[in-house]
Design a protein around this motif. Structure first.
Motif, PDB file in Angstrom:
ATOM      1  N   ALA A 101       4.657   9.822  -9.569  1.00 41.24           N
ATOM      2  CA  ALA A 101       4.172   9.976 -10.940  1.00 41.24           C
ATOM      3  C   ALA A 101       3.485  11.325 -11.127  1.00 41.24           C
ATOM      4  O   ALA A 101       3.691  12.015 -12.125  1.00 41.24           O
ATOM      5  CB  ALA A 101       3.223   8.833 -11.299  1.00 41.24           C
ATOM      6  N   ALA A 102       2.678  11.715 -10.153  1.00 40.46           N
ATOM      7  CA  ALA A 102       1.999  13.018 -10.230  1.00 40.46           C
ATOM      8  C   ALA A 102       3.003  14.169 -10.198  1.00 40.46           C
ATOM      9  O   ALA A 102       2.875  15.126 -10.944  1.00 40.46           O
ATOM     10  CB  ALA A 102       0.988  13.153  -9.081  1.00 40.46           C
ATOM     11  N   SER A 152       4.293   5.547  -5.462  1.00 41.90           N
ATOM     12  CA  SER A 152       4.334   5.526  -6.927  1.00 41.90           C
ATOM     13  C   SER A 152       3.383   6.548  -7.523  1.00 41.90           C
ATOM     14  O   SER A 152       3.738   7.272  -8.463  1.00 41.90           O
ATOM     15  CB  SER A 152       3.980   4.134  -7.447  1.00 41.90           C
ATOM     16  OG  SER A 152       4.972   3.210  -7.096  1.00 41.90           O
ATOM     17  N   LYS A 153       2.180   6.632  -6.984  1.00 44.81           N
ATOM     18  CA  LYS A 153       1.203   7.610  -7.478  1.00 44.81           C
ATOM     19  C   LYS A 153       1.675   9.036  -7.234  1.00 44.81           C
ATOM     20  O   LYS A 153       1.559   9.894  -8.093  1.00 44.81           O
ATOM     21  CB  LYS A 153      -0.153   7.389  -6.805  1.00 44.81           C
ATOM     22  CG  LYS A 153      -0.870   6.165  -7.291  1.00 44.81           C
ATOM     23  CD  LYS A 153      -2.204   5.986  -6.572  1.00 44.81           C
ATOM     24  CE  LYS A 153      -2.877   4.706  -6.973  1.00 44.81           C
ATOM     25  NZ  LYS A 153      -4.154   4.483  -6.243  1.00 44.81           N
ATOM     26  N   ALA A 154       2.218   9.285  -6.045  1.00 45.28           N
ATOM     27  CA  ALA A 154       2.683  10.632  -5.713  1.00 45.28           C
ATOM     28  C   ALA A 154       3.859  11.044  -6.585  1.00 45.28           C
ATOM     29  O   ALA A 154       3.911  12.186  -7.093  1.00 45.28           O
ATOM     30  CB  ALA A 154       3.059  10.719  -4.238  1.00 45.28           C
ATOM     31  N   GLN A 177       0.827  -1.210   0.000  1.00 49.68           N
ATOM     32  CA  GLN A 177       0.000   0.000   0.000  1.00 49.68           C
ATOM     33  C   GLN A 177       0.858   1.255   0.000  1.00 49.68           C
ATOM     34  O   GLN A 177       0.572   2.206  -0.739  1.00 49.68           O
ATOM     35  CB  GLN A 177      -0.930   0.001   1.223  1.00 49.68           C
ATOM     36  CG  GLN A 177      -1.992  -1.068   1.164  1.00 49.68           C
ATOM     37  CD  GLN A 177      -2.749  -1.190   2.478  1.00 49.68           C
ATOM     38  OE1 GLN A 177      -2.161  -1.086   3.557  1.00 49.68           O
ATOM     39  NE2 GLN A 177      -4.046  -1.417   2.381  1.00 49.68           N
ATOM     40  N   GLU A 206       2.422   1.712  -3.414  1.00 47.43           N
ATOM     41  CA  GLU A 206       1.442   2.228  -4.376  1.00 47.43           C
ATOM     42  C   GLU A 206       1.214   3.724  -4.179  1.00 47.43           C
ATOM     43  O   GLU A 206       1.140   4.479  -5.146  1.00 47.43           O
ATOM     44  CB  GLU A 206       0.130   1.462  -4.261  1.00 47.43           C
ATOM     45  CG  GLU A 206       0.224   0.045  -4.791  1.00 47.43           C
ATOM     46  CD  GLU A 206      -1.016  -0.780  -4.505  1.00 47.43           C
ATOM     47  OE1 GLU A 206      -1.934  -0.292  -3.801  1.00 47.43           O
ATOM     48  OE2 GLU A 206      -1.069  -1.926  -4.981  1.00 47.43           O
ATOM     49  N   ARG A 207       1.094   4.155  -2.926  1.00 47.45           N
ATOM     50  CA  ARG A 207       0.913   5.586  -2.645  1.00 47.45           C
ATOM     51  C   ARG A 207       2.103   6.392  -3.129  1.00 47.45           C
ATOM     52  O   ARG A 207       1.949   7.453  -3.733  1.00 47.45           O
ATOM     53  CB  ARG A 207       0.705   5.819  -1.142  1.00 47.45           C
ATOM     54  CG  ARG A 207      -0.657   5.407  -0.651  1.00 47.45           C
ATOM     55  CD  ARG A 207      -0.819   5.696   0.823  1.00 47.45           C
ATOM     56  NE  ARG A 207      -0.789   7.137   1.082  1.00 47.45           N
ATOM     57  CZ  ARG A 207      -0.867   7.661   2.297  1.00 47.45           C
ATOM     58  NH1 ARG A 207      -0.983   6.899   3.344  1.00 47.45           N
ATOM     59  NH2 ARG A 207      -0.828   8.975   2.455  1.00 47.45           N
ATOM     60  N   LYS A 260       4.833  14.224 -13.567  1.00 53.83           N
ATOM     61  CA  LYS A 260       3.933  14.665 -14.633  1.00 53.83           C
ATOM     62  C   LYS A 260       3.751  16.175 -14.598  1.00 53.83           C
ATOM     63  O   LYS A 260       3.704  16.843 -15.623  1.00 53.83           O
ATOM     64  CB  LYS A 260       2.579  13.982 -14.498  1.00 53.83           C
ATOM     65  CG  LYS A 260       1.614  14.318 -15.605  1.00 53.83           C
ATOM     66  CD  LYS A 260       0.305  13.545 -15.439  1.00 53.83           C
ATOM     67  CE  LYS A 260      -0.662  13.920 -16.528  1.00 53.83           C
ATOM     68  NZ  LYS A 260      -1.929  13.207 -16.375  1.00 53.83           N
TER      69      LYS A 260
END
Length: 64
Positions: free
Chosen positions: A58-59, A54-56, A48, A51-52, A62
């Motif tokens: 990536a954002a 990775s999302k942060a 978990q 995943e958090r 980006k």
């Protein structure tokens, strides 16, 4: 600057400078604060948290 009818090249240079500064801030945040945050305030198991993160990241990439 737009409201002041400044030249486009001046506006673009200032926008690039602001973007660069924000990118540097993001890099420092990732470098210095992320490890502390993982240890102190992120809850969940390793998957978990991964995943958090990775999302942060990536954002953040980006947006830069």
């Amino acid at each position: 600057m737009v409201e002041e009818a400044r030249c486009a090249d001046e506006i673009l240079i200032q926008a690039a400078a602001a973007r660069g500064a924000l990118g540097q801030f993001t890099a420092r945040l990732l470098e210095h604060h992320l490890a502390d945050c993982v240890n102190s305030c992120m809850e969940g198991d390793r998957v978990q948290i991964s995943e958090r993160l990775s999302k942060a990241i990536a954002a953040a990439l980006k947006a830069s």
